[in-house]
Design an enzyme around this catalytic site. Structure first.
Site, PDB file in Angstrom:
ATOM      1  N   GLY A 111      20.913  25.941  31.219  1.00  0.00           N
ATOM      2  CA  GLY A 111      21.117  24.502  31.348  1.00  0.00           C
ATOM      3  C   GLY A 111      21.960  24.202  32.567  1.00  0.00           C
ATOM      4  N   SER A 112      22.713  23.102  32.484  1.00  0.00           N
ATOM      5  CA  SER A 112      23.479  22.661  33.652  1.00  0.00           C
ATOM      6  C   SER A 112      24.737  23.514  33.841  1.00  0.00           C
ATOM      7  CB  SER A 112      23.877  21.203  33.469  1.00  0.00           C
ATOM      8  OG  SER A 112      24.728  21.095  32.356  1.00  0.00           O
ATOM      9  N   THR A 113      25.270  23.487  35.046  1.00  0.00           N
ATOM     10  CA  THR A 113      26.471  24.275  35.335  1.00  0.00           C
ATOM     11  C   THR A 113      27.675  23.777  34.523  1.00  0.00           C
ATOM     12  OG1 THR A 113      25.579  24.864  37.483  1.00  0.00           O
ATOM     13  CG2 THR A 113      27.952  25.112  37.216  1.00  0.00           C
TER      14      THR A 113
ATOM     15  N   GLY B  91      27.248  25.004  31.007  1.00  0.00           N
ATOM     16  CA  GLY B  91      27.340  26.468  31.030  1.00  0.00           C
ATOM     17  C   GLY B  91      28.787  26.932  31.130  1.00  0.00           C
TER      18      GLY B  91
ATOM     19  N   CYS C 165      14.643  24.966  37.491  1.00  0.00           N
ATOM     20  CA  CYS C 165      15.944  25.343  38.076  1.00  0.00           C
ATOM     21  C   CYS C 165      15.772  25.977  39.457  1.00  0.00           C
ATOM     22  CB  CYS C 165      16.700  26.260  37.130  1.00  0.00           C
ATOM     23  SG  CYS C 165      15.712  27.600  36.488  1.00  0.00           S
TER      24      CYS C 165
ATOM     25  N   GLU D 135      22.107  19.245  42.260  1.00  0.00           N
ATOM     26  CA  GLU D 135      20.797  19.507  41.658  1.00  0.00           C
ATOM     27  C   GLU D 135      20.236  18.200  41.092  1.00  0.00           C
ATOM     28  OE1 GLU D 135      20.614  21.796  37.960  1.00  0.00           O
ATOM     29  OE2 GLU D 135      18.928  22.897  38.817  1.00  0.00           O
TER      30      GLU D 135
HETATM   31  P1  NDP Z   1      22.526  20.425  29.599  1.00  0.00           P
HETATM   32  O1  NDP Z   1      23.105  21.562  30.332  1.00  0.00           O
HETATM   33  O2  NDP Z   1      23.451  19.394  29.072  1.00  0.00           O
HETATM   34  O3  NDP Z   1      21.660  20.986  28.353  1.00  0.00           O
HETATM   35  C1  NDP Z   1      21.081  22.286  28.230  1.00  0.00           C
HETATM   36  C2  NDP Z   1      21.213  22.787  26.795  1.00  0.00           C
HETATM   37  O4  NDP Z   1      22.581  22.960  26.478  1.00  0.00           O
HETATM   38  C3  NDP Z   1      20.691  21.817  25.740  1.00  0.00           C
HETATM   39  O5  NDP Z   1      20.264  22.529  24.579  1.00  0.00           O
HETATM   40  C4  NDP Z   1      21.932  21.029  25.414  1.00  0.00           C
HETATM   41  O6  NDP Z   1      21.773  20.366  24.204  1.00  0.00           O
HETATM   42  C5  NDP Z   1      22.980  22.121  25.395  1.00  0.00           C
HETATM   43  N1  NDP Z   1      24.350  21.723  25.655  1.00  0.00           N
HETATM   44  C6  NDP Z   1      24.805  20.665  26.350  1.00  0.00           C
HETATM   45  N2  NDP Z   1      26.160  20.651  26.355  1.00  0.00           N
HETATM   46  C7  NDP Z   1      26.567  21.733  25.666  1.00  0.00           C
HETATM   47  C8  NDP Z   1      27.839  22.274  25.308  1.00  0.00           C
HETATM   48  N3  NDP Z   1      28.972  21.710  25.684  1.00  0.00           N
HETATM   49  N4  NDP Z   1      27.875  23.405  24.582  1.00  0.00           N
HETATM   50  C9  NDP Z   1      26.756  24.015  24.188  1.00  0.00           C
HETATM   51  N5  NDP Z   1      25.512  23.532  24.475  1.00  0.00           N
HETATM   52  C10 NDP Z   1      25.428  22.418  25.209  1.00  0.00           C
HETATM   53  O7  NDP Z   1      21.413  19.747  30.474  1.00  0.00           O
HETATM   54  P2  NDP Z   1      20.902  18.225  30.425  1.00  0.00           P
HETATM   55  O8  NDP Z   1      19.806  18.169  29.491  1.00  0.00           O
HETATM   56  O9  NDP Z   1      22.006  17.256  30.201  1.00  0.00           O
HETATM   57  O10 NDP Z   1      20.418  18.060  31.929  1.00  0.00           O
HETATM   58  C11 NDP Z   1      21.376  17.732  32.935  1.00  0.00           C
HETATM   59  C12 NDP Z   1      21.139  18.532  34.164  1.00  0.00           C
HETATM   60  O11 NDP Z   1      21.275  19.935  33.875  1.00  0.00           O
HETATM   61  C13 NDP Z   1      19.743  18.444  34.741  1.00  0.00           C
HETATM   62  O12 NDP Z   1      19.544  17.284  35.455  1.00  0.00           O
HETATM   63  C14 NDP Z   1      19.702  19.690  35.568  1.00  0.00           C
HETATM   64  O13 NDP Z   1      20.404  19.459  36.757  1.00  0.00           O
HETATM   65  C15 NDP Z   1      20.444  20.682  34.715  1.00  0.00           C
HETATM   66  N6  NDP Z   1      19.529  21.512  33.898  1.00  0.00           N
HETATM   67  C16 NDP Z   1      19.245  22.765  34.324  1.00  0.00           C
HETATM   68  C17 NDP Z   1      18.350  23.527  33.626  1.00  0.00           C
HETATM   69  C18 NDP Z   1      17.998  24.913  34.062  1.00  0.00           C
HETATM   70  O14 NDP Z   1      16.884  25.372  33.786  1.00  0.00           O
HETATM   71  N7  NDP Z   1      18.901  25.654  34.671  1.00  0.00           N
HETATM   72  C19 NDP Z   1      17.653  23.039  32.435  1.00  0.00           C
HETATM   73  C20 NDP Z   1      18.062  21.710  32.029  1.00  0.00           C
HETATM   74  C21 NDP Z   1      18.961  21.003  32.760  1.00  0.00           C
HETATM   75  P3  NDP Z   1      21.209  18.849  24.190  1.00  0.00           P
HETATM   76  O15 NDP Z   1      20.080  18.782  25.155  1.00  0.00           O
HETATM   77  O16 NDP Z   1      20.777  18.702  22.809  1.00  0.00           O
HETATM   78  O17 NDP Z   1      22.353  18.007  24.598  1.00  0.00           O
END
Ligand code: NDP
Length: 501
Positions: A252-254, A257, A308, A405
């Site tokens: 997911g996002s930095t 993460g 990503c 990003e």
């Molecule tokens: P997030 O990083 O918020 O979400 C990715 C996953 O992590 C989802 O399952 C989310 O749950 C979960 N999550 C979010 N916050 C936490 C936390 N504090 N602890 C544990 N798990 C968590 O991505 P977003 O959906 O908000 O997207 C935002 C930006 O992130 C995008 O615009 C992009 O820049 C980046 N991104 C990068 C990805 C990649 O492949 N590397 C994939 C997706 C996003 P939930 O969605 O239910 O909130």
């Protein structure tokens, strides 16, 4: 046909799954969330609510981790013969393929992605990866090691290592490739003998829930694969911080993460972070500009740029920059935008209204900062979360659209004059997930590859992944590797054994 009509037509085929209020999947069965709270799952092509999934609390996560711990400690899974684990994983891969229609339709409904892409990547490559990982179940090994221990005269020692499963793996998965990325985390954990609690994104929980049902159908013991739905800030954070995990794997996002990594370190839980990117594509002076522009279009517009590794920074030798920009702009303007179910569509909607607004914010910001719009730059179609593929020129290194990003169909094109400048521009980013070099000059390619700060470098290609090729980033793009041997070994602890003989 309008997006709404395409979606309605396909919902009929998966109605029993897509139209209902779901529970979590814990210990081999569906399980209502403790507070009876649900979140809507929305089709981004129509903005219609298509299902309800649990808005789980920490108590639900705890139930799932306990079930996974019982399944792990009861040895029903970790003690199973590796050949049997391999067979069950193989059966799961076949079931995923047999349910390709249903799984890919659910994927398109919940994320908007092109149905052909869902079929090829989430289902097709996903099933293939499970089969690949099944093979590792019988091939994990330690080493016998020569030693030089001089404890007492004449003493003799036998030393070796063995790999043991880490226990329960927490898998936190984003919305861009919901099934494929879930399988990237679930399959290596299961192959290694671990059990899993999977937390899909709240936007895209349906295929994860169906995967858990298919795992039961394949014959996996209850508790081996559990799915807890809910928000990242609640269910995700509770999972990352749970004391019962042996490992947490996050994509997911930095910023999210970083939070997961902090929580894991608090508990000394092992972790892998696959985070964002701002991947450069370097087009050298000898490259074919038309080929490079076509490659750039695929690199950035594939899955609406919600990838990503998307080639969001196109760095082109000044001698070619006009031609590449023009061709990339033409490619962007010619793409057909429509429902993911429309076989003619080449670009579907973004995943959600929230995300569309975020991407549009970057586009407006770039315009205000003086960037030139070569193509796109606005929403597309009436209703739904559709966005025009967008290309910017005349950007500066400090602009947000260059540094951050965007995760949408938005590319910037920037010229360079020398190899030195190309490397410096490519590495001028907080991210380091991937990069590509476009050239037939082998010497230049070999000079550049080691200088690029990225986990993967492609040559005359972009976005190419393989089950056997480790994948992950450096710098702000994360830690650890997914796919390949690295992924399955990361689900094990290496134990050293030293025996007096
Ligand atoms: P997030 O990083 O918020 O979400 C990715 C996953 O992590 C989802 O399952 C989310 O749950 C979960 N999550 C979010 N916050 C936490 C936390 N504090 N602890 C544990 N798990 C968590 O991505 P977003 O959906 O908000 O997207 C935002 C930006 O992130 C995008 O615009 C992009 O820049 C980046 N991104 C990068 C990805 C990649 O492949 N590397 C994939 C997706 C996003 P939930 O969605 O239910 O909130």
């Amino acid at each position: 046909m309008k997006p709404r009509e395409w979606s309605a037509a396909r919902m009929a085929g998966v109605g029993f799954l897509s139209r209902r209020r779901h529970g979590n999947f814990i210990d081999g069965r569906e399980c209502a969330p403790s507070h009876d709270a649900h979140l809507p799952v929305v089709d981004p092509a129509t903005e219609m609510t298509i299902a309800q999934a649990p808005d789980s609390a920490a108590a639900d996560v705890d139930l799932a981790v306990q079930a996974a711990q019982r399944a792990f400690e009861g040895k029903a899974w970790s003690g199973m013969r590796p050949a049997e684990r391999e067979r069950l994983l193989g059966r799961l891969s076949l079931l995923i393929e047999e349910h390709a229609d249903e799984l890919s339709a659910l994927e398109t409904l919940q994320s908007g992605k092109l149905n052909g892409l869902a079929r090829a990547i989430d289902v097709g490559a996903g099933a293939e990866f499970v089969r690949y990982m099944a093979g590792w179940a019988t091939k994990l090994e330690g080493q016998t090691l020569p030693n030089s221990i001089a404890a007492a005269p004449g003493s003799s020692w036998f030393t070796y290592t063995q790999r043991e499963p880490v226990g329960v793996v927490g898998a936190i998965v984003p919305w861009n490739f919901p099934l494929a990325i879930a399988l990237w985390k679930v399959a290596p954990a299961l192959a290694a003998g671990c059990t899993v609690v999977l937390k899909p994104s709240e936007e895209t929980p349906l295929t994860a829930l169906r995967l858990a049902e298919l795992a039961m159908e394949a014959g996996f013991p209850p508790g081996v694969l559990n799915v807890v739905c809910g928000r990242g800030a609640t269910a995700g954070a509770a999972l990352a911080a749970h004391a019962g995990l042996g490992r947490v794997s996050f994509t997911g996002s930095t910023p999210a993460g970083r939070a997961v990594g902090h929580a894991a370190v608090e508990r000394m839980t092992r972790f892998t972070l696959e985070l964002g990117g701002k991947s450069p594509m370097l087009v050298l002076a000898d490259a074919d500009p038309d080929e490079a522009a076509a490659g750039a279009a695929i690199g950035i517009f594939f899955h609406q740029g919600q990838v990503c590794t998307a080639s969001s920074r196109i760095l082109v030798h000044r001698s070619l920059v006009r031609r590449v920009t023009e061709r990339l702009g033409q490619a962007a303007s010619s793409l057909k935008i429509g429902s993911g179910f429309d076989p003619q569509a080449q670009l579907g909607p973004l995943v959600s209204k929230r995300h569309l607004e975020r991407v549009l914010g970057y586009v407006e910001g770039a315009k205000e900062e003086g960037a030139t719009v070569v193509a796109g730059g606005a929403r597309a179609l009436e209703g739904g979360c559709f966005m025009q593929p967008t290309v910017f020129a005349d950007v500066r290194a400090e602009m947000r659209v260059v540094r951050e990003e965007v995760f949408g169909p938005v590319a910037v094109v920037m010229p360079f004059d020398s190899e030195e400048e190309a490397v410096s521009m490519a590495n001028d980013s907080p991210y380091g997930l991937a990069a590509s070099v476009w050239s037939r000059d082998l010497s230049a390619v070999h000079r550049l590859v080691p200088r690029l700060k990225a986990g993967t470098v492609w040559v005359n290609a972009h976005n190419m992944l393989d089950s056997n090729l480790p994948f992950g980033g450096v710098k702000g793009s994360g830690m650890g590797r997914e796919l390949g041997r690295a992924a399955v070994e990361s689900c094990t602890e290496l134990k050293s054994v030293c025996m007096s003989v």
